[in-house]
Design an enzyme around this catalytic site. Sequence first.
Site, short mmCIF file in Angstrom:
data_model
loop_
_atom_site.label_atom_id
_atom_site.label_comp_id
_atom_site.label_asym_id
_atom_site.label_seq_id
_atom_site.Cartn_x
_atom_site.Cartn_y
_atom_site.Cartn_z
N PRO A 9 0.79 -1.23 0.00
CA PRO A 9 0.00 0.00 0.00
C PRO A 9 0.82 1.28 0.00
O PRO A 9 1.83 1.38 0.69
CB PRO A 9 -0.82 -0.10 1.30
CG PRO A 9 -0.08 -1.09 2.13
CD PRO A 9 0.56 -2.05 1.19
N ASN A 10 0.34 2.22 -0.79
CA ASN A 10 0.86 3.58 -0.91
C ASN A 10 2.16 3.71 -1.69
O ASN A 10 2.60 4.81 -1.99
CB ASN A 10 1.01 4.24 0.48
CG ASN A 10 -0.32 4.37 1.19
OD1 ASN A 10 -1.28 4.90 0.62
ND2 ASN A 10 -0.41 3.87 2.41
N ARG A 17 4.82 12.14 -3.22
CA ARG A 17 4.46 12.64 -1.89
C ARG A 17 5.58 12.31 -0.91
O ARG A 17 6.26 11.30 -1.07
CB ARG A 17 3.17 11.96 -1.38
CG ARG A 17 1.95 12.22 -2.23
CD ARG A 17 1.26 13.51 -1.79
NE ARG A 17 -0.07 13.63 -2.36
CZ ARG A 17 -0.33 14.01 -3.60
NH1 ARG A 17 0.66 14.28 -4.42
NH2 ARG A 17 -1.57 14.10 -4.04
N TYR A 22 10.65 9.35 1.71
CA TYR A 22 10.74 8.24 0.75
C TYR A 22 11.51 8.57 -0.53
O TYR A 22 11.63 7.74 -1.40
CB TYR A 22 9.32 7.75 0.42
CG TYR A 22 8.63 7.15 1.62
CD1 TYR A 22 9.08 5.95 2.16
CD2 TYR A 22 7.58 7.79 2.24
CE1 TYR A 22 8.47 5.41 3.28
CE2 TYR A 22 6.96 7.26 3.37
CZ TYR A 22 7.42 6.07 3.88
OH TYR A 22 6.83 5.53 5.00
N ASN A 73 7.87 -5.80 -0.60
CA ASN A 73 7.78 -4.61 0.23
C ASN A 73 6.29 -4.48 0.57
O ASN A 73 5.50 -3.95 -0.22
CB ASN A 73 8.28 -3.35 -0.47
CG ASN A 73 8.26 -2.16 0.50
OD1 ASN A 73 7.64 -2.21 1.57
ND2 ASN A 73 8.93 -1.08 0.11
N ALA A 76 2.95 -0.82 5.01
CA ALA A 76 2.44 -0.83 6.38
C ALA A 76 1.85 -2.19 6.78
O ALA A 76 1.79 -2.51 7.97
CB ALA A 76 1.39 0.26 6.55
N GLU A 97 11.84 -9.95 2.61
CA GLU A 97 11.16 -8.73 3.07
C GLU A 97 12.05 -7.54 2.72
O GLU A 97 13.24 -7.53 3.02
CB GLU A 97 10.94 -8.80 4.58
CG GLU A 97 10.34 -7.51 5.14
CD GLU A 97 10.15 -7.56 6.67
OE1 GLU A 97 10.15 -8.66 7.26
OE2 GLU A 97 10.00 -6.46 7.24
N HIS A 99 12.40 -3.13 2.52
CA HIS A 99 11.93 -1.77 2.84
C HIS A 99 12.91 -0.74 2.33
O HIS A 99 14.13 -0.95 2.38
CB HIS A 99 11.76 -1.59 4.35
CG HIS A 99 10.78 -2.53 4.93
ND1 HIS A 99 9.43 -2.41 4.72
CD2 HIS A 99 10.94 -3.65 5.68
CE1 HIS A 99 8.80 -3.40 5.32
NE2 HIS A 99 9.69 -4.17 5.89
N ARG A 106 12.78 4.13 12.93
CA ARG A 106 11.57 4.95 12.85
C ARG A 106 10.67 4.67 14.06
O ARG A 106 11.15 4.25 15.11
CB ARG A 106 10.88 4.67 11.51
CG ARG A 106 11.78 5.02 10.30
CD ARG A 106 11.08 4.82 8.99
NE ARG A 106 9.94 5.71 8.86
CZ ARG A 106 9.01 5.59 7.90
NH1 ARG A 106 9.12 4.61 7.01
NH2 ARG A 106 8.01 6.43 7.83
O1 CA2 Z 1 10.33 1.76 4.06
C1 CA2 Z 1 9.49 1.10 3.44
O2 CA2 Z 1 9.69 0.63 2.33
C2 CA2 Z 1 8.10 0.90 4.06
O3 CA2 Z 1 7.64 -0.40 3.69
C3 CA2 Z 1 7.21 1.97 3.49
C4 CA2 Z 1 5.80 1.96 4.07
C5 CA2 Z 1 5.86 1.99 5.59
O4 CA2 Z 1 4.57 1.87 6.13
C6 CA2 Z 1 6.74 0.88 6.14
O5 CA2 Z 1 6.80 1.01 7.55
C7 CA2 Z 1 8.13 0.96 5.58
C8 CA2 Z 1 5.01 3.16 3.61
C9 CA2 Z 1 4.97 3.34 2.14
C10 CA2 Z 1 4.30 4.65 1.88
O6 CA2 Z 1 4.81 5.19 0.71
C11 CA2 Z 1 4.53 6.49 0.47
C12 CA2 Z 1 5.15 7.05 -0.59
C13 CA2 Z 1 4.93 8.36 -0.87
C14 CA2 Z 1 4.08 9.10 -0.09
C15 CA2 Z 1 3.45 8.51 0.97
C16 CA2 Z 1 3.66 7.20 1.26
#
Ligand code: CA2
Length: 147
Positions: A9-10, A17, A22, A73, A76, A97, A99, A106
């Site tokens: 997700p996301n 964003r 990121y 990946n 969340a 896994e 990230h 974090r």
């Molecule tokens: O660090 C990573 O790759 C994560 O999997 C990213 C997830 C986060 O919930 C994990 O704890 C670590 C979040 C991805 C959200 O991606 C976004 C990208 C741009 C704007 C907002 C969110």
Amino acid sequence: MRILVLNGPNLNLLGQREPAIYGTTTLADLEALCRSEAERSGVTLGFAQSNQEGVLVDALHGAMEDQDGVILNAGAYTHTSVALRDAISAISIPVIELHLSNTHAREAFRHVSMIAPVCLGVIAGFGAQGYPLAVRAMADHLKAPAP
Ligand code: CA2
């Protein structure tokens, strides 16, 4: 050898964003990095993203039929999803896994991974470079699994 890179997700918002967290690399950029490494490593790459937990579960089930390994990946869902953990346990192919960020540097809730215990290994904190690193690690593992 076929490797699926599966994004949760996301991650479709990457580069659009929250660049401070990121970065500016887009999901398409990550796919290109993976494809270059796959070519170097001599493996065939699949690349997908979904915001839906069930779609990710289905993709893991499907991978059992036509892939040799999965790089996940899970975003969340990493920290919450018993369903993804059970799916990883249920399939007989290795899952790494992955990230972008160092989740241990974090918030406390990101220090917990539901899926790490059932994965081959974890790569986190190397930003975009973690993606080709994971492809290389999986390709090497499939060619010569560590004991
Ligand atoms: O660090 C990573 O790759 C994560 O999997 C990213 C997830 C986060 O919930 C994990 O704890 C670590 C979040 C991805 C959200 O991606 C976004 C990208 C741009 C704007 C907002 C969110």
